[in-house]
Design a protein around this motif. Structure first.
Motif, PDB file in Angstrom:
ATOM      1  N   PHE A 159       0.869  -1.111   0.006  1.00  0.00           N
ATOM      2  CA  PHE A 159       0.031   0.005   0.012  1.00  0.00           C
ATOM      3  C   PHE A 159       0.873   1.348  -0.137  1.00  0.00           C
ATOM      4  CE2 PHE A 159      -2.252   3.192   2.425  1.00  0.00           C
ATOM      5  CZ  PHE A 159      -3.339   3.495   1.594  1.00  0.00           C
ATOM      6  N   VAL A 160       1.824   1.327   0.935  1.00  0.00           N
ATOM      7  CA  VAL A 160       2.636   2.539   0.909  1.00  0.00           C
ATOM      8  C   VAL A 160       3.672   2.694  -0.360  1.00  0.00           C
ATOM      9  CG1 VAL A 160       4.829   3.484   2.272  1.00  0.00           C
ATOM     10  CG2 VAL A 160       3.089   2.303   3.399  1.00  0.00           C
ATOM     11  N   GLN A 163       1.218   4.150  -2.976  1.00  0.00           N
ATOM     12  CA  GLN A 163       0.889   5.523  -2.776  1.00  0.00           C
ATOM     13  C   GLN A 163       2.274   6.557  -2.874  1.00  0.00           C
ATOM     14  OE1 GLN A 163      -1.952   6.736  -2.006  1.00  0.00           O
ATOM     15  NE2 GLN A 163      -2.822   4.516  -2.186  1.00  0.00           N
ATOM     16  N   SER A 166       2.119   7.245  -6.699  1.00  0.00           N
ATOM     17  CA  SER A 166       0.926   8.194  -6.883  1.00  0.00           C
ATOM     18  C   SER A 166       1.297   9.486  -6.338  1.00  0.00           C
ATOM     19  CB  SER A 166      -0.249   7.580  -6.147  1.00  0.00           C
ATOM     20  OG  SER A 166      -1.219   8.571  -6.371  1.00  0.00           O
ATOM     21  N   ALA A 167       2.041   9.632  -5.252  1.00  0.00           N
ATOM     22  CA  ALA A 167       2.261  11.027  -4.729  1.00  0.00           C
ATOM     23  C   ALA A 167       3.455  11.456  -5.640  1.00  0.00           C
ATOM     24  CB  ALA A 167       2.811  10.925  -3.275  1.00  0.00           C
ATOM     25  N   LEU A 202       2.239  12.577   0.748  1.00  0.00           N
ATOM     26  CA  LEU A 202       2.281  11.190   0.716  1.00  0.00           C
ATOM     27  C   LEU A 202       1.534  10.950   2.319  1.00  0.00           C
ATOM     28  CD1 LEU A 202       3.124   8.475   0.244  1.00  0.00           C
ATOM     29  CD2 LEU A 202       5.459   8.734   0.855  1.00  0.00           C
ATOM     30  N   ARG A 205      -1.982  10.583   2.498  1.00  0.00           N
ATOM     31  CA  ARG A 205      -2.397   9.582   1.557  1.00  0.00           C
ATOM     32  C   ARG A 205      -2.323   7.842   2.491  1.00  0.00           C
ATOM     33  NH1 ARG A 205      -2.438   9.706  -4.340  1.00  0.00           N
ATOM     34  NH2 ARG A 205      -2.157  11.863  -5.012  1.00  0.00           N
ATOM     35  N   VAL A 206      -1.174   7.883   3.332  1.00  0.00           N
ATOM     36  CA  VAL A 206      -0.971   6.561   3.837  1.00  0.00           C
ATOM     37  C   VAL A 206      -1.495   6.689   5.471  1.00  0.00           C
ATOM     38  CG1 VAL A 206       1.065   6.172   2.475  1.00  0.00           C
ATOM     39  CG2 VAL A 206       1.402   7.378   4.764  1.00  0.00           C
TER      40      VAL A 206
END
Length: 303
Positions: A159-160, A163, A166-167, A202, A205-206
């Motif tokens: 997941f991280v 992300q 994406s970031a 980030l 997002r996380v």
């Protein structure tokens, strides 16, 4: 789906919150295991003395108690935690290091709370001006809420990583790669500002995964290969133009100062034509890329 239902579903995904688990030190229970071993030895002695039934009962009971206690042991290293579940129900997290013990029917899931270091792949992104660039980042993060990391996302490491990608794409498209006039924030010229904004982006997002971002740094930043040579020539041209502008500005200032000093000290009286010739000569000398050769005029300006 209406807005209220969507927000309710979102809250349902964030119900997990870390809380301390009700566990105990394993050293006291280790003493119980040693006592059961002694009890088994005593049962053997009783059986040998002729009281077989009593000896069997003592050994059987001691063995069951020993197995019960032994199944509850686990240990934790520094910066390691164990999430405790009771038939799928989260009962808390144990962060105490050393030998630990809990009831055998409680499930223990270990998770590392140490600092993680991840470097993203080189991503091709279009910057604010539409130029394709290659960008990569290094991210330092750690798990701060073990319940969210284990139960609110499927795999917090994957997941991280997703992300991060994406970031990085979002930040790369938010700024231009470079600005020769330094009038705006750029990826190359303001790395600290961009890295800090990447960290904030980030972290947002996380947060759902119970992750804290400690540091973000750009590790690679370059124009894409297909335009690298063209952009290099453009940068060189912009640098030459900027240098020429500063050179002309300085030359004009020097000529103005020279004319003013000559006039104030009355060194020479210059009419408009001679003043123009002097300005022209000084500008040529000051702005020329090569050394100028002096020419001595033995006559007059009007000949």
């Amino acid at each position: 789906m209406n807005v209220s239902q969507g927000s309710s579903d979102l809250r349902a995904l964030r119900l997990s919150r870390e809380m301390p688990a009700q566990t105990s030190s394993g050293y006291g229970m280790l003493l119980v295991v040693l006592l059961t071993i002694l009890a088994i030895g005593g049962g053997l002695a009783v059986t040998a003395s002729g009281a077989r039934l009593l000896g069997v009962l003592i050994m059987g009971g001691s063995l069951l108690i020993g197995l019960f206690v032994a199944c509850g042991f686990y240990f934790l290293q520094p910066n390691q935690a164990a999430a405790i579940l009771l038939f799928g129900d989260y009962r808390g997290t144990d962060r105490t290091t050393g030998l630990r013990w809990c009831l055998p029917w409680l499930t223990r899931t270990k998770i590392s709370t140490r600092v993680h270091n991840v470097t993203s792949d080189r991503l091709k992104v279009n910057d604010l001006r539409g130029n394709p660039i290659e960008i990569a980042s290094n991210v330092v993060f750690r798990v701060t809420d073990t319940a969210q990391a284990l139960y609110d996302v499927d795999d917090y490491n994957k997941f991280v990583f997703v992300q991060i990608e994406s970031a990085v794409r979002a930040i790369g498209a938010r700024y231009p790669y470079d600005d020769i006039e330094h009038q705006e924030t750029t990826l190359r010229g303001n790395a600290d500002v961009v890295s800090e904004e990447l960290k904030v982006e980030l972290q947002d997002r996380v947060a759902v995964a119970g992750i804290t971002i400690d540091e973000c740094r750009l590790t690679h930043l370059a124009y894409a290969q297909e335009i690298a040579q063209a952009m290099l020539r453009r940068q060189q041209a912009e640098a030459v133009i900027a240098a020429r502008q500063k050179l002309v500005t300085g030359a004009v200032t020097m000529v103005e100062s020279a004319l003013q000093m000559l006039s104030e000290k009355q060194v020479v009286e210059l009419d408009d034509e001679r003043r123009a010739a002097m300005v022209s000569n000084l500008m040529v000398v000051l702005c020329s890329e090569r050394d100028t050769q002096p020419v001595v005029n033995t006559g007059t300006l009007y000949q």
